[in-house]
Write an enzyme that holds these catalytic residues in place. Sequence first.
Site, PDB file in Angstrom:
ATOM      1  N   ASP A   1       0.859  -1.186   0.000  1.00  0.00           N
ATOM      2  CA  ASP A   1       0.000   0.000   0.000  1.00  0.00           C
ATOM      3  C   ASP A   1       0.894   1.235   0.000  1.00  0.00           C
ATOM      4  O   ASP A   1       2.133   1.129   0.004  1.00  0.00           O
ATOM      5  CB  ASP A   1      -0.968   0.005   1.204  1.00  0.00           C
TER       6      ASP A   1
ATOM      7  N   HIS B   1     -12.482  -0.302  -7.974  1.00  0.00           N
ATOM      8  CA  HIS B   1     -13.699   0.529  -8.064  1.00  0.00           C
ATOM      9  C   HIS B   1     -13.398   1.994  -7.717  1.00  0.00           C
ATOM     10  O   HIS B   1     -14.221   2.867  -7.940  1.00  0.00           O
ATOM     11  CB  HIS B   1     -14.853  -0.041  -7.222  1.00  0.00           C
TER      12      HIS B   1
HETATM   13  C1  LIG Z   1     -10.756   1.204  -0.739  1.00  0.00           C
HETATM   14  S1  LIG Z   1      -9.203   0.876  -0.042  1.00  0.00           S
HETATM   15  C2  LIG Z   1      -9.135  -0.891   0.002  1.00  0.00           C
HETATM   16  C3  LIG Z   1      -8.212  -1.415   1.047  1.00  0.00           C
HETATM   17  C4  LIG Z   1      -8.232  -2.943   1.221  1.00  0.00           C
HETATM   18  N1  LIG Z   1      -7.879  -3.643   0.012  1.00  0.00           N
HETATM   19  C5  LIG Z   1      -9.581  -3.376   1.716  1.00  0.00           C
HETATM   20  O1  LIG Z   1     -10.295  -4.118   1.028  1.00  0.00           O
HETATM   21  O2  LIG Z   1      -9.948  -2.970   2.814  1.00  0.00           O
HETATM   22  C6  LIG Z   1      -8.125   1.269  -1.381  1.00  0.00           C
HETATM   23  C7  LIG Z   1      -6.662   1.156  -0.998  1.00  0.00           C
HETATM   24  O3  LIG Z   1      -5.863   1.541  -2.140  1.00  0.00           O
HETATM   25  C8  LIG Z   1      -4.749   2.241  -1.638  1.00  0.00           C
HETATM   26  N2  LIG Z   1      -4.153   3.059  -2.702  1.00  0.00           N
HETATM   27  C9  LIG Z   1      -4.657   4.174  -3.289  1.00  0.00           C
HETATM   28  N3  LIG Z   1      -3.814   4.633  -4.222  1.00  0.00           N
HETATM   29  C10 LIG Z   1      -2.767   3.784  -4.237  1.00  0.00           C
HETATM   30  C11 LIG Z   1      -1.568   3.714  -5.014  1.00  0.00           C
HETATM   31  N4  LIG Z   1      -1.302   4.614  -5.965  1.00  0.00           N
HETATM   32  N5  LIG Z   1      -0.714   2.691  -4.779  1.00  0.00           N
HETATM   33  C12 LIG Z   1      -0.975   1.765  -3.810  1.00  0.00           C
HETATM   34  N6  LIG Z   1      -2.091   1.770  -3.044  1.00  0.00           N
HETATM   35  C13 LIG Z   1      -2.973   2.770  -3.261  1.00  0.00           C
HETATM   36  C14 LIG Z   1      -5.330   3.080  -0.519  1.00  0.00           C
HETATM   37  O4  LIG Z   1      -4.349   3.573   0.340  1.00  0.00           O
HETATM   38  C15 LIG Z   1      -6.285   2.089   0.134  1.00  0.00           C
HETATM   39  O5  LIG Z   1      -5.671   1.354   1.159  1.00  0.00           O
END
Ligand SMILES: C[S@@+](CC[C@H](N)C(=O)[O-])C[C@H]1O[C@@H](n2cnc3c(N)ncnc32)[C@H](O)[C@@H]1O
Length: 291
Positions: A154, A195
């Site tokens: 992440d 999403h």
């Molecule tokens: C909606 S959350 C889902 C988290 C986890 N997979 C869950 O189901 O609870 C989306 C995740 O994508 C991560 N994220 C957003 N942009 C990102 C990037 N450019 N690279 C890596 N992670 C990213 C956010 O920090 C967040 O933890």
Amino acid sequence: MNWIDQVDENSFKPTSITNTLRDSKPMQASVKHMYLALPIYAKLPDFLRKTNYKSPADVDDGPFQYAYNVKETAFDYWAKDPVATDIFNTFMSGVRAGRKNWVHWFPVQDRLISGSSGRDEDVLMVDVGGGRGHDLTTFIKTFPAAKGRYILEDLPVVVDDVHDRISRIEAVKHDFFKEQPIHDARVYFLHHVLHDWPDEDVVKILSQVTKVMKPGYSRVLLGENVLADVDCHIYPTLVDWGMMVLHCGMTRTVGRWKTLCELAGLKFIKYWPPPGDGDGIIEAVLAGDDL
Ligand SMILES: C[S@@+](CC[C@H](N)C(=O)[O-])C[C@H]1O[C@@H](n2cnc3c(N)ncnc32)[C@H](O)[C@@H]1O
């Protein structure tokens, strides 16, 4: 509304609703998270009028940026604020509450563990954008005998916010638009991740995974709220609105997922619906794999 019970003329007591709000951290975080979204909904009619009612697709210039008057994604904006980061990550640990975790209904042994190398040094699963690692934690607790490494990826601010990671999980700070550092894993898992993004970004994120998959071995699993083609359940449609206003993202139908997988160099294998509402699993392998 049933928020408080009146005991007598001058005294009141909390109900089960207010007790839950007081005692449950994920529930408190959900309310705070919704509160962050409210100003966006308030300005959405204005935004849509100005953009001629087109589906928003510019992640730096969508309803969120319009309402908050910023030029960065919601994730970048929250990353600067430890309180917002904590609210969001706690909210994400709570959204799966009350629903069966996918590892309890997806045929994990049959589809993932059985065909894996069975070697401790190989990576069994990479949780891309895995937040605080709740999915990996549940997986490991459910299948403690499965051999292999587990990688949680992440953004740096999120990885630094994980305080109670179990020891088998290796955390890696990684931007999923950049080169994927973990090659040849058995499973690349993205849960509630795609999403958050419009189609073009979904293909970019998935393509970074496709490049490092091992032919005939690696699989991609997408945990997503999938929209039915007709008579859609209310829950994924509400998520659809939420993703649009916050991230220019959306929930999608199986057909649309199939197309996006193919654009990223994957072969769509199957959509596994969940029991009841909630998120299902899309399973894909490399295009050209004989599976
Ligand atoms: C909606 S959350 C889902 C988290 C986890 N997979 C869950 O189901 O609870 C989306 C995740 O994508 C991560 N994220 C957003 N942009 C990102 C990037 N450019 N690279 C890596 N992670 C990213 C956010 O920090 C967040 O933890």
